[in-house]
Scaffold this motif. Structure first.
Motif, mmCIF file in Angstrom:
data_model
loop_
_atom_site.group_PDB
_atom_site.id
_atom_site.type_symbol
_atom_site.label_atom_id
_atom_site.label_comp_id
_atom_site.label_asym_id
_atom_site.label_seq_id
_atom_site.Cartn_x
_atom_site.Cartn_y
_atom_site.Cartn_z
ATOM 1 N N LEU A 1 -5.964 -8.625 1.848
ATOM 2 C CA LEU A 1 -6.726 -8.043 0.606
ATOM 3 C C LEU A 1 -6.001 -6.540 0.732
ATOM 4 O O LEU A 1 -5.802 -6.086 -0.364
ATOM 5 N N ASP A 2 -6.056 -5.593 1.659
ATOM 6 C CA ASP A 2 -5.610 -4.222 1.796
ATOM 7 C C ASP A 2 -4.214 -3.977 1.465
ATOM 8 O O ASP A 2 -3.829 -2.944 1.037
ATOM 9 N N TYR A 3 -3.429 -5.173 1.427
ATOM 10 C CA TYR A 3 -1.893 -5.029 1.563
ATOM 11 C C TYR A 3 -1.559 -5.143 -0.012
ATOM 12 O O TYR A 3 -0.296 -4.872 -0.620
ATOM 13 N N MET A 4 -2.218 -5.852 -0.800
ATOM 14 C CA MET A 4 -2.010 -6.139 -2.144
ATOM 15 C C MET A 4 -1.444 -4.788 -2.844
ATOM 16 O O MET A 4 -0.594 -4.882 -3.729
ATOM 17 N N SER A 5 -2.104 -3.647 -2.797
ATOM 18 C CA SER A 5 -1.777 -2.544 -3.503
ATOM 19 C C SER A 5 -0.220 -1.997 -3.198
ATOM 20 O O SER A 5 0.374 -1.134 -3.867
ATOM 21 N N TRP A 6 0.094 -2.514 -1.963
ATOM 22 C CA TRP A 6 1.419 -1.953 -1.507
ATOM 23 C C TRP A 6 2.622 -2.594 -2.413
ATOM 24 O O TRP A 6 3.642 -1.954 -2.586
ATOM 25 N N ILE A 7 2.214 -3.686 -3.053
ATOM 26 C CA ILE A 7 3.418 -4.512 -3.699
ATOM 27 C C ILE A 7 2.810 -4.609 -5.238
ATOM 28 O O ILE A 7 3.846 -4.974 -6.155
ATOM 29 N N ALA B 1 4.011 -3.906 6.892
ATOM 30 C CA ALA B 1 4.475 -2.546 6.240
ATOM 31 C C ALA B 1 6.011 -2.722 6.467
ATOM 32 O O ALA B 1 6.782 -2.012 5.286
ATOM 33 N N ALA B 2 6.575 -2.965 7.532
ATOM 34 C CA ALA B 2 8.033 -3.041 7.617
ATOM 35 C C ALA B 2 8.653 -3.875 6.772
ATOM 36 O O ALA B 2 9.579 -3.853 6.234
ATOM 37 N N CYS B 3 7.906 -5.083 6.705
ATOM 38 C CA CYS B 3 8.652 -6.171 5.947
ATOM 39 C C CYS B 3 8.660 -5.743 4.528
ATOM 40 O O CYS B 3 9.473 -5.879 3.752
ATOM 41 N N VAL B 4 7.623 -5.126 3.980
ATOM 42 C CA VAL B 4 7.520 -4.487 2.452
ATOM 43 C C VAL B 4 8.466 -3.463 2.311
ATOM 44 O O VAL B 4 9.204 -3.394 1.272
ATOM 45 N N ALA B 5 8.811 -2.596 3.297
ATOM 46 C CA ALA B 5 9.718 -1.682 3.347
ATOM 47 C C ALA B 5 10.982 -2.282 3.198
ATOM 48 O O ALA B 5 12.049 -1.340 2.453
ATOM 49 N N ALA B 6 11.451 -3.155 3.775
ATOM 50 C CA ALA B 6 12.439 -4.145 3.506
ATOM 51 C C ALA B 6 12.757 -4.694 2.319
ATOM 52 O O ALA B 6 13.968 -5.383 2.382
ATOM 53 N N GLY B 7 11.918 -4.863 1.435
ATOM 54 C CA GLY B 7 12.342 -5.278 0.241
ATOM 55 C C GLY B 7 11.383 -6.800 0.095
ATOM 56 O O GLY B 7 11.598 -7.569 -0.942
ATOM 57 N N GLY B 8 10.526 -6.910 1.223
ATOM 58 C CA GLY B 8 9.837 -8.211 1.151
ATOM 59 C C GLY B 8 8.534 -8.156 0.613
ATOM 60 O O GLY B 8 8.034 -7.460 -0.139
ATOM 61 N N SER B 9 7.591 -9.362 0.937
ATOM 62 C CA SER B 9 6.409 -9.476 0.295
ATOM 63 C C SER B 9 5.403 -10.035 1.299
ATOM 64 O O SER B 9 5.846 -10.003 2.566
ATOM 65 N N ILE B 10 4.150 -9.701 1.120
ATOM 66 C CA ILE B 10 3.082 -9.775 2.110
ATOM 67 C C ILE B 10 2.854 -11.177 2.493
ATOM 68 O O ILE B 10 2.059 -11.548 3.565
ATOM 69 N N THR B 11 3.258 -12.126 1.729
ATOM 70 C CA THR B 11 3.115 -13.540 2.301
ATOM 71 C C THR B 11 4.195 -14.461 1.701
ATOM 72 O O THR B 11 4.586 -14.491 0.443
#
Length: 473
Positions: free
Chosen positions: A423-429, A403-413
């Motif tokens: 799988l559960d993180y896909m809807s974050w981005i 979550a911290a990485c996504v909030a910093a403008g990043g991606s989950i992989t």
């Protein structure tokens, strides 16, 4: 799995290569990520592309789902199969079919171990660039499925940049060829679409890769810092100076301590808060000029010492410490949860601070080793999954780091894929409509969604998109 299916699989590959007893299936219950576990219904191990086609065709006719698996070194739970699913292990398809030094191409089967490919090309002055840390064990077919990276992908690109053609068994058992020997797409880039599809589109049974010339000159440098922030800022400064190293890797104190206490000790300073491994390659004059600039940047950003590898053996030793870091962490605890996220390089100092806060909050052991040059983080949590309370804290920490990485403008992989771990993180981005489009592409290859079911794309989000789409029509 019923007896008639086992009989049919035995007929195709031989009874020796069909595994269905519980003790046999345990080997395939996990990949390299210990936070997910599932026993497949049966494991079948074909030897030839023709056997792969027969197995897949049989499963299609019976509407039995399947999962393709390489060496099992993946880190996203992507090669796990449920009890109602057949796992197709491709490790016996391990032949290098040809190496062409003129066209700089190699044709191989998916079970070829990554490091073997470069060993085969070395006498010709060539090598295969994508070099995951697991390259001594991982297979090129698995690298294709995950679009794997590696330290030297900063300058040269990830797997997709080095695959020119594929022979693919589609989920209905039919065979098609994607791409061309010349590397031209001749229309839609279906090779680029297939690479990184995580087994959802079918199974690659023949892979044509691009080989690169071994550089004229290589300079490997090690710099150590008293703060992680200083090392992180040095990374951005090197790139800002217009220099793109072949590799730019970082390890924190915890990681260095694990490496230096192991058989992989590389001579890293254990009192450093962080070390940077910088590799430059190319024409000799250019490498020398870049090395002088990099040395100056590292010193200006607070490096306590900057040293260069004095010989090929010294260089190999420095890289052994980096590439065997994950193995070295086995000394700390029996299990290792390797995370994989990407952030902008400029966000590295703050993200490293955030990971440290999460570590303290959950009282965990976290070691960081990562591809700093492209912001691809690998926080590694050492733990014992036999302790349910600790395992629960690990899962929570993983989620908070992501979550911290996504909030910093990043991606989950960056290179490990989504699998079922993320799988559960896909809807974050991605919004529901984008996820629905992904599922539509998947169904173009596999209308019944029998290939690696339940991975990558969260179906519930796609259903929401489908409802929205139907209301618009």
């Amino acid at each position: 799995m019923n007896a008639s299916l086992l009989t049919a699989l035995n007929r195709i590959v031989g009874s020796r290569w069909v595994r269905h007893r519980p003790a046999e299936l345990v080997t395939y219950a996990m990949d390299g990520l210990p936070t997910h576990e599932s026993l497949p219904g049966v494991v079948v191990i074909p030897e030839t592309p023709a056997q792969v086609r027969e197995v897949v065709r049989l499963l299609h006719l019976l509407q039995v789902p399947f999962v393709a698996r390489g060496a099992g070194t993946g880190l996203s739970g992507g090669a796990l199969a449920d009890p109602d699913t057949v796992l197709i292990a491709l490790t016996r398809l391990n032949k290098i079919l040809s190496v062409d030094p003129v066209q700089r191409r190699a044709v191989l089967q998916p079970g070829v171990v990554n490091a073997r490919l470069s060993e085969a090309a070395l006498p010709l002055g060539l090598h295969y660039v994508p070099d995951p840390s697991s390259q001594a064990a991982c297979t090129v077919g698995g690298n294709v499925a995950e679009n794997a990276g590696g330290p030297h992908c900063l300058k040269y690109g990830v797997t997709t940049n080095h695959i020119v053609a594929l022979e693919v068994v589609l989920p209905d058992g039919s065979v098609t060829r994607l791409g061309s020997l010349q590397g031209e797409a001749w229309g839609p880039d279906l090779v680029g679409l297939f690479v990184g599809s995580e087994g959802m589109f079918g199974i690659a049974t023949e892979i044509t890769v691009r080989l690169e010339r071994i550089p004229e000159s290589v300079r490997t440098m090690l710099a150590d810092f008293s703060t992680v922030r200083g090392a992180s800022e040095a990374v951005s400064a090197i790139i800002a100076a217009g220099i793109v190293p072949a590799a730019l890797e970082m390890m924190d104190r915890a990681c260095v301590a694990a490496v230096e206490a192991s058989i992989y000790a590389a001579g890293y300073p254990t009192d450093a808060a962080a070390v940077l491994l910088v590799e430059l390659d190319g024409q000799t004059d250019a490498v020398e000029a870049e090395a002088a600039t990099v040395r100056e940047i590292l010193s200006d950003r607070g490096a306590r010492e900057v040293r260069s590898a004095s010989s090929p053996a010294d260089r190999a030793r420095l890289w052994q410490g980096r590439k065997k870091a994950f193995g070295a962490m086995g000394r700390i605890a029996p299990d290792l949860a390797v995370q994989d996220a990407v952030v902008p390089r400029s966000a590295l100092p703050d993200i490293m601070d955030e990971i440290e806060k999460i570590r303290r909050l959950h009282d965990l052991t976290i070691s960081n080793v990562f591809h700093a040059g492209d912001g691809n983080l690998h926080p590694n949590i050492s733990f014992d999954r036999r302790d349910p309370a600790v395992a629960a804290r690990v899962r929570l920490a993983c989620r908070e780091i992501m979550a911290a990485c996504v909030a910093a403008g990043g991606s989950i992989t960056g290179e490990h894929g989504v699998g079922n771990d993320k799988l559960d993180y896909m809807s974050w981005i991605f919004n529901a409509e984008t996820l629905g489009a992904m599922r539509a592409v998947r169904r173009a290859f596999d209308p019944s969604e029998m290939a690696n079911p339940g991975k990558v794309v969260p179906v519930h989000a796609c259903r929401e998109w489908s409802v929205v789409k139907s209301l618009r029509q």
